[in-house]
Write a protein that holds these residues in place. Structure first.
Motif, mmCIF file in Angstrom:
data_model
loop_
_atom_site.group_PDB
_atom_site.id
_atom_site.type_symbol
_atom_site.label_atom_id
_atom_site.label_comp_id
_atom_site.label_asym_id
_atom_site.label_seq_id
_atom_site.Cartn_x
_atom_site.Cartn_y
_atom_site.Cartn_z
ATOM 1 N N LEU A 107 1.053 -1.377 -0.260
ATOM 2 C CA LEU A 107 -0.224 -0.211 0.246
ATOM 3 C C LEU A 107 0.880 1.309 0.080
ATOM 4 O O LEU A 107 1.974 1.580 0.075
ATOM 5 N N HIS A 108 0.189 2.575 0.052
ATOM 6 C CA HIS A 108 1.284 3.671 0.025
ATOM 7 C C HIS A 108 1.271 4.201 1.297
ATOM 8 O O HIS A 108 2.204 4.187 2.074
ATOM 9 N N GLY A 109 -0.134 4.122 1.642
ATOM 10 C CA GLY A 109 -0.503 4.350 3.632
ATOM 11 C C GLY A 109 -0.877 6.479 3.056
ATOM 12 O O GLY A 109 0.012 7.328 3.660
ATOM 13 N N LEU A 141 4.946 -0.322 3.135
ATOM 14 C CA LEU A 141 3.969 1.619 2.720
ATOM 15 C C LEU A 141 5.264 2.084 1.784
ATOM 16 O O LEU A 141 6.539 1.876 2.551
ATOM 17 N N ASP A 142 4.662 2.856 1.911
ATOM 18 C CA ASP A 142 5.258 3.834 1.210
ATOM 19 C C ASP A 142 6.607 4.710 1.745
ATOM 20 O O ASP A 142 6.175 4.799 3.148
ATOM 21 N N LEU A 143 7.541 5.621 1.465
ATOM 22 C CA LEU A 143 8.316 6.263 2.988
ATOM 23 C C LEU A 143 7.272 7.594 3.329
ATOM 24 O O LEU A 143 7.272 8.238 4.451
ATOM 25 N N HIS A 144 6.967 8.362 2.314
ATOM 26 C CA HIS A 144 5.978 9.403 2.026
ATOM 27 C C HIS A 144 4.187 8.870 2.500
ATOM 28 O O HIS A 144 4.004 9.596 2.441
ATOM 29 N N ALA A 145 4.027 8.066 3.561
ATOM 30 C CA ALA A 145 3.034 7.045 3.783
ATOM 31 C C ALA A 145 2.705 8.522 4.916
ATOM 32 O O ALA A 145 3.060 9.044 6.014
ATOM 33 N N PRO A 165 15.546 8.561 -3.355
ATOM 34 C CA PRO A 165 14.431 7.442 -4.421
ATOM 35 C C PRO A 165 14.527 6.569 -3.739
ATOM 36 O O PRO A 165 15.022 5.438 -3.662
ATOM 37 N N HIS A 166 13.197 6.133 -4.355
ATOM 38 C CA HIS A 166 12.478 4.465 -3.885
ATOM 39 C C HIS A 166 12.738 3.524 -4.313
ATOM 40 O O HIS A 166 12.654 3.431 -5.261
ATOM 41 N N ILE A 167 13.997 2.597 -4.338
ATOM 42 C CA ILE A 167 15.425 1.371 -4.818
ATOM 43 C C ILE A 167 14.883 1.084 -4.178
ATOM 44 O O ILE A 167 15.487 -0.478 -5.184
ATOM 45 N N GLN A 454 12.458 14.716 -6.032
ATOM 46 C CA GLN A 454 14.060 14.012 -5.643
ATOM 47 C C GLN A 454 13.740 12.924 -5.811
ATOM 48 O O GLN A 454 14.773 12.288 -6.306
ATOM 49 N N HIS A 455 12.785 11.716 -6.984
ATOM 50 C CA HIS A 455 12.835 10.937 -7.634
ATOM 51 C C HIS A 455 14.094 10.899 -8.864
ATOM 52 O O HIS A 455 14.307 9.809 -9.347
ATOM 53 N N PHE A 456 13.457 12.006 -9.529
ATOM 54 C CA PHE A 456 14.536 11.813 -10.678
ATOM 55 C C PHE A 456 16.399 11.789 -9.917
ATOM 56 O O PHE A 456 17.054 11.585 -10.998
HETATM 57 ZN ZN LIG Z 1 6.942 8.390 -1.511
#
Ligand SMILES: [Zn+2]
Length: 501
Positions: A107-109, A141-145, A165-167, A454-456
């Protein structure tokens, strides 16, 4: 007897300030795949489900994948879309509940629906209604949950990404899967507790590459090898979702069967939450104005690679419209040469360009059509069509490698010295193929302006001579006070004065 595990992915980060709703069609455009088809398309890449499948193979699970649903961050999720996806997951759980050992979700959150603030909590509530309180439920969860108390209460195991970035989606999927395996085998009885401070956001947006939180992420990882401590997650929160429980949280999943683990988990969580609170005034990003960014570009020497300018505030990946024009207008005004700008999400302009031919000279109004107050209104441009495409590509970078992606009908319009990628569907720039597939070679440009926070960095830092970040004033501006918060609990930093932790 192999463990029987129900898996599903339902991922959305909802920007409540954005007009409209994210409907089922938005998921269909990105990812809405069921069962084996989902596994075939999404496994062996940077996805949670890849990690789940790795554990399933290793532990010999009977894994039953229901659905993978993902839509680019955007407006609140429509009731119909939520009921459709959650309905599939709950129906599968109901049909198999007497033969199920565990549930594993990606999930994201930060999902907000048009009828409730806590999409993930609502999904978990419906699932628990079906399967009862005892079956172990694990999730990534995503770090940005944004993590609500309800989520931490209803899930036993929670593992959030530790990179931005979420790797590490696959890695965290493996971790969550292994923790679930131990719980299903009766070796552990996990539970998750949550700590937070009165903060709207981590002002560095959860940066894990630089800034004050880097040592906290290292601490979190180190604590995971303590007895009875299974997972320690630092969630930066998502400040574009105006809900009561928004903001950074720390989660610790611990074993209720290990003596002293609960007390230790609480200690770890509170100390890390203090760490986030104390770091609230140290900014890692230097947010330039669009004019300053372009001034820098004019004097920049590109021998070591292009200058990359990130339009932080118009990041489609946080639900901004992706059609802000302030940065592009400043680039044109500055007369930048050998530059590129991507993406301009403007379906109307993309359709007009795609109905022409490569080489045509066209004049049109570009961008700024959604909300000119955030990031600037339409600009009139004249340029030459350089490329026309259906927008499809396969990523090759650390985040998108091997995964299909589409911008929908897409054209490259050259306006003076700037190649502008005009697209139909939403997406942030996080892979070089998002340029190369359309005939733009970012390595050879002097200036590469892209919409991403930031993901870039995962794909573009290796080719960049320098990276700078600007605030174009678009919907995801780091200036929080420009967004009209209504639902978040008060008082809260940085909106209110003298907030006490
Ligand atoms: Zn995120």
């Amino acid at each position: 007897m192999p463990h029987r595990v129900l898996t599903a992915e339902f991922i959305h980060e909802s920007n409540t300030f954005k007009k409209g709703v994210t409907d089922l069609h938005a998921f269909e455009i990105d990812v809405l795949l069921e069962g084996e088809v989902a596994l075939k398309t999404l496994c062996n890449s940077n996805t949670g489900i890849s990690g789940f499948a790795d554990v399933a193979e290793e532990a010999g699970w009977d894994m039953r994948h229901v659905i993978s649903a993902y839509a680019e961050p955007g407006s609140k999720v429509s009731r119909q879309a939520f009921d459709h996806v959650a309905g599939k997951i709950c129906a599968a759980a109901l049909a198999q509940k007497d033969n199920l050992d565990g549930i594993l979700l990606a999930l994201h959150g930060a999902m907000v629906t048009e009828f409730c603030e806590d999409g993930e909590g609502e999904l978990l509530r419906r699932l628990r209604d079906v399967v009862g309180p005892d079956i172990p439920v694990a999730m990534t969860l995503d770090l940005h949950a944004n993590v609500t108390p309800q989520m931490a209460e209803l899930a036993d195991i929670i593992v959030s990404y530790k990179t931005y970035p979420h790797i590490d989606l696959r890695e965290r999927g493996v971790q969550a899967g292994q923790l679930l395996e131990a719980a299903m085998a009766g070796e552990t009885r996990p539970k998750t507790l949550r700590a937070h401070r009165p903060m709207l956001d981590d002002p560095n947006g959860g940066r894990t590459d630089t800034g004050p939180l880097v040592p906290l992420y290292a601490d979190a990882l180190a604590h995971e090898s303590e007895p009875g401590i299974h997972a320690v997650s630092l969630n930066a929160g998502f400040s574009d979702a105006d809900i009561f429980h928004m903001g950074p949280t720390v989660l610790v999943t611990y074993d209720t069967g290990t003596d002293g683990a609960e007390g230790r988990a609480r200690e770890i969580a509170e100390r890390l939450a203090d760490g986030i609170w104390h770091a609230r005034d140290s900014l890692a990003n230097d947010f330039l104005s669009v004019d300053d960014a372009c001034r820098h570009a004019l004097s920049y020497r590109s021998d070591k690679g292009p200058l990359v300018i990130a339009d932080y505030a118009d990041n489609p990946g946080s639900g901004a419209y992706g059609d802000a024009t302030n940065l592009l207008a400043a680039m044109l005004k500055a007369g930048l040469e050998n530059a590129t700008f991507a993406p301009m999400i403007d379906p109307e302009a993309a359709a007009a360009l795609c109905s022409g031919q490569v080489g045509d000279e066209v004049r049109l109004a570009l961008g700024g059509k959604n909300d000119p107050d955030f990031g600037g209104g339409p600009i009139e441009v004249t340029g030459e069509i350089r490329h026309i495409s259906d927008g499809r590509l396969t990523g090759d970078g650390p985040m998108l490698g091997g995964l299909p992606f589409s911008f929908g009908p897409t054209a490259v319009l050259r306006v003076r010295g700037i190649d502008i990628l005009v697209v139909t569907e939403r997406g942030q720039m996080l892979d070089l193929q998002q340029f190369k597939a359309f005939g733009i070679e970012p390595e050879r440009k002097s200036t590469v302006a892209l919409k991403s926070m930031q993901h870039f960095r995962a794909a573009f830092e290796p080719i960049a001579g320098e990276v700078i970040v600007c605030d174009s004033g678009a919907l995801s501006t780091p200036q929080m006070s420009k967004r009209p918060y209504v639902n978040v609990r008060r008082p809260i930093w940085p909106l209110d004065a003298d907030v006490q932790p």
